[in-house]
Design an enzyme around this catalytic site. Structure first.
Site, PDB file in Angstrom:
ATOM      1  CE  LYS A 179      -1.299   0.644   4.141  1.00 24.17           C
ATOM      2  NZ  LYS A 179      -1.566   2.101   4.174  1.00 24.17           N
ATOM      3  CE1 TYR A 208      -0.208  -1.422   1.038  1.00 22.86           C
ATOM      4  CE2 TYR A 208      -1.603  -3.079   2.072  1.00 22.86           C
ATOM      5  CZ  TYR A 208      -1.454  -1.833   1.497  1.00 22.86           C
ATOM      6  OH  TYR A 208      -2.534  -0.980   1.399  1.00 22.86           O
TER       7      TYR A 208
END
Length: 261
Positions: free
Chosen positions: A161, A157
């Site tokens: 991002k 994650y």
């Protein structure tokens, strides 16, 4: 376009719109007069949001889409352009945490699935919609403070991002000749079902319930001066970003976080 309907006559695409941030953003845009094209993986959730959007007096097209599937994603984008003619606003909101463990114990397939949904998905939606986007359009990429720093787990994650931040910068550089503004929206912690780490299958917890659950203390990893936000606060910020005049900020990050990022 009127003062109370600043998005009247415009078409917006919102991914991950079945619940949480995406639903709030879609409804804020609909109340501002925009026609909507929404997608997520769960048809029942989309149908409920479609009814809410249409109750605002605007049109709504939906698609059950897995953004890791190129053919399905391309077909949805083709459907949007065929149905509305052009796209004025794109919100790349859909995201997932499929592999949250430490790298040494991680499942390679799930780690890459996170990258596919969080990075390749927005890339494909943007790539397939760009030929049908109007000059002066807006692209809003929902990113995260987790893309600004490393953690001790959940690397997929964080990496996805961080890459989205660079994707925003690259798009901003490439699209300024078309006067298309591209910016990040960093919500900070928001009261959505993603915070129910102990209830991974619970996708329908109302934000008010999540806010009450964390009223005394935030989830681990946030400083005490941070604040858990209602998804509607993110919808309000997205609407602000969507209504900036042509020639406004591009390649920038707008955030509701209460900590340095």
């Amino acid at each position: 376009m009127s003062e109370d309907k600043p998005l009247a006559g415009r078409t917006a695409v919102v991914t991950g719109a079945g619940r949480g941030l995406g639903r709030s953003i879609a409804l804020y845009f609909a109340r501002a007069g925009a026609d909507l094209a929404i997608c997520s993986r769960t048809l029942a959730e989309l149908e409920a949001v479609k009814a809410e959007v249409e109750a605002c007096g605007v049109r709504c097209l939906l698609g059950a889409v897995d953004l890791s599937d190129q053919e399905v994603t391309a077909a949805f984008c083709d459907q949007v352009i065929a149905g509305f003619g052009c796209v004025d606003l794109l919100v790349n909101n859909a995201g997932a945490e499929v592999e949250t463990g430490r790298i040494e114990e991680s499942d390679p397939a799930n780690w890459w699935k996170t990258i596919e949904i969080n990075l390749r998905g927005p890339y494909m939606v943007t790539r397939f919609l760009l030929p049908g986007m109007s000059d002066g359009a807006k692209i809003i990429n929902v990113t995260s403070g987790m893309g600004k720093r490393a953690g001790n787990a959940n690397s997929a994650y964080h990496v996805s991002k961080a890459a989205m931040n660079m994707f925003t910068d690259a798009l901003a550089n490439e699209l300024w000749p078309r006067r298309i503004d591209v910016n990040n929206l960093i919500p900070g912690p928001v009261a959505t079902s993603m915070l129910n780490k102990d209830k991974p299958g619970d996708r329908r917890t109302p934000p008010e319930e999540v806010l009450e659950r964390f009223a005394e203390a935030l989830p681990p990893g946030f400083p005490e001066w941070e604040r858990l936000k209602h998804p509607d606060e993110v919808g309000e910020l997205a609407l602000y970003m969507a209504t900036r005049p042509i020639g406004g900020p591009t390649g920038q990050s707008f955030s509701l976080a209460r900590r340095p990022l």
